[in-house]
Design an enzyme around this catalytic site. Structure first.
Site, PDB file in Angstrom:
ATOM      1  N   LYS A   1     -48.994  58.937  47.180  1.00 42.33           N
ATOM      2  CA  LYS A   1     -50.648  58.818  47.112  1.00 42.33           C
ATOM      3  C   LYS A   1     -50.959  59.019  45.723  1.00 42.33           C
ATOM      4  O   LYS A   1     -52.417  58.703  45.423  1.00 42.33           O
ATOM      5  CB  LYS A   1     -51.178  60.036  47.952  1.00 42.33           C
ATOM      6  N   GLY A   2     -50.293  59.393  44.725  1.00 46.83           N
ATOM      7  CA  GLY A   2     -50.741  59.766  43.240  1.00 46.83           C
ATOM      8  C   GLY A   2     -51.573  58.375  42.556  1.00 46.83           C
ATOM      9  O   GLY A   2     -52.464  58.759  41.759  1.00 46.83           O
TER      10      GLY A   2
ATOM     11  N   GLU B   1     -48.509  53.145  38.592  1.00 47.45           N
ATOM     12  CA  GLU B   1     -48.096  54.502  38.928  1.00 47.45           C
ATOM     13  C   GLU B   1     -48.986  55.366  38.079  1.00 47.45           C
ATOM     14  O   GLU B   1     -49.687  55.356  37.077  1.00 47.45           O
ATOM     15  CB  GLU B   1     -46.564  54.536  38.164  1.00 47.45           C
TER      16      GLU B   1
ATOM     17  N   ASP C   1     -41.984  60.794  35.055  1.00 42.67           N
ATOM     18  CA  ASP C   1     -41.594  61.932  34.681  1.00 42.67           C
ATOM     19  C   ASP C   1     -39.976  61.700  34.365  1.00 42.67           C
ATOM     20  O   ASP C   1     -39.388  61.354  33.312  1.00 42.67           O
ATOM     21  CB  ASP C   1     -41.875  62.945  35.168  1.00 42.67           C
TER      22      ASP C   1
ATOM     23  N   PHE D   1     -47.046  70.896  33.677  1.00 45.18           N
ATOM     24  CA  PHE D   1     -47.527  70.442  34.946  1.00 45.18           C
ATOM     25  C   PHE D   1     -48.900  70.184  35.076  1.00 45.18           C
ATOM     26  O   PHE D   1     -49.846  71.132  34.688  1.00 45.18           O
ATOM     27  CB  PHE D   1     -47.011  71.422  36.096  1.00 45.18           C
TER      28      PHE D   1
HETATM   29  P1  IMP Z   1     -40.452  61.052  38.770  1.00 44.12           P
HETATM   30  O1  IMP Z   1     -40.582  60.207  37.578  1.00 44.12           O
HETATM   31  O2  IMP Z   1     -39.218  60.182  39.653  1.00 44.12           O
HETATM   32  O3  IMP Z   1     -39.585  62.459  38.089  1.00 44.12           O
HETATM   33  O4  IMP Z   1     -41.524  61.432  39.449  1.00 44.12           O
HETATM   34  C1  IMP Z   1     -42.690  61.070  39.299  1.00 44.12           C
HETATM   35  C2  IMP Z   1     -43.573  61.541  40.285  1.00 44.12           C
HETATM   36  O5  IMP Z   1     -43.524  63.377  40.296  1.00 44.12           O
HETATM   37  C3  IMP Z   1     -44.813  61.332  40.047  1.00 44.12           C
HETATM   38  O6  IMP Z   1     -45.199  60.043  40.514  1.00 44.12           O
HETATM   39  C4  IMP Z   1     -45.751  62.503  40.397  1.00 44.12           C
HETATM   40  O7  IMP Z   1     -45.741  62.418  42.041  1.00 44.12           O
HETATM   41  C5  IMP Z   1     -44.638  63.690  40.703  1.00 44.12           C
HETATM   42  N1  IMP Z   1     -45.007  64.577  39.339  1.00 44.12           N
HETATM   43  C6  IMP Z   1     -44.450  64.562  37.914  1.00 44.12           C
HETATM   44  N2  IMP Z   1     -45.104  65.092  37.119  1.00 44.12           N
HETATM   45  C7  IMP Z   1     -46.228  65.776  37.732  1.00 44.12           C
HETATM   46  C8  IMP Z   1     -47.232  66.636  37.343  1.00 44.12           C
HETATM   47  O8  IMP Z   1     -47.138  67.070  36.215  1.00 44.12           O
HETATM   48  N3  IMP Z   1     -47.976  66.956  38.371  1.00 44.12           N
HETATM   49  C9  IMP Z   1     -47.810  66.226  39.577  1.00 44.12           C
HETATM   50  N4  IMP Z   1     -47.284  65.351  39.983  1.00 44.12           N
HETATM   51  C10 IMP Z   1     -45.960  65.216  38.908  1.00 44.12           C
HETATM   52 MG    MG Z   2     -46.268  58.830  41.766  1.00 39.22          MG
END
Ligand code: IMP
Ligand code: MG
Length: 185
Positions: free
Chosen positions: A49-50, A105, A109, A158
């Protein structure tokens, strides 16, 4: 909701809504140029949902025709780290064959979910696939994810707001802010 409404739950605001909107306007102008000659409308694919807030504001800042679709995925992982093993909870409605696709997106991360998503969408025969992310954390720099449009590089903290949640809260915060550690404990 504004940061001022929940001041005691935040350590600091790192991106104001004006900064977010101004950067989105710049990126939208690049997208207008880059896809000006596209045969079909550019297809924006958001990850629920982000990405909802980024999608809503980016799509409206773009001047060329676009189509919008959403996917919901869940990544198996322990706690806050994603593992790269992904399950599709809601798939796209639109066929990607011969389409120019731009994945939208919220934040990049580890990049594991996104790498998986790009591989999955590439197998559907699109004409092109690119990525736009509103924010990028330092770890993502190491990952081999081709990211064409990046809003902001942010510190490894975070954050919540502008679609990002902590336990489903704070998605409707207009700014991006570091959550106070008192909220976790
Ligand atoms: P990754 O790149 O696969 O590690 O995951 C990215 C997802 O993790 C993002 O789409 C967010 O949903 C979540 N995420 C990563 N960092 C944060 C943060 O600082 N706050 C809230 N959600 C985060
Ligand atoms: Mg996301």
């Amino acid at each position: 909701m504004d940061a001022a409404n929940i001041e005691n739950q935040l350590t600091k605001v790192i991106l104001t809504n004006d900064e977010l909107q101004n950067r989105l306007a710049q990126i939208a102008a690049e997208i207008d140029r880059d896809y000006a000659d596209a045969e079909h409308p550019l297809l924006l694919v958001g990850v629920l949902k982000g990405a909802v807030m980024v999608m809503a504001d980016l799509a409206r800042a773009i001047s060329i025709p676009v189509h919008i679709d959403f996917m919901a995925v869940s990544s198996y992982g322990s706690g806050t780290k994603s593992s790269g093993v992904v399950r599709i909870l809601k798939d796209l409605d639109i066929d990607l064959k011969d389409r120019d696709v731009l994945i939208v997106e919220d934040i990049l991360d580890s990049g594991l979910t996104l790498s998986w998503l790009i591989r999955n969408l590439k197998s559907r025969g699109p004409k092109s696939i690119e990525v736009m992310t509103m924010m990028r954390k330092p770890d993502a720099v190491k990952v081999e994810v081709p990211t064409k449009y990046i809003g902001f590089d942010i510190p490894n903290e975070f954050v919540v707001g502008f679609g990002l949640d902590y336990a489903e809260q704070y998605r409707n915060l207009r700014e991006v802010a570091v959550l106070s550690p008192t909220v976790y404990s």
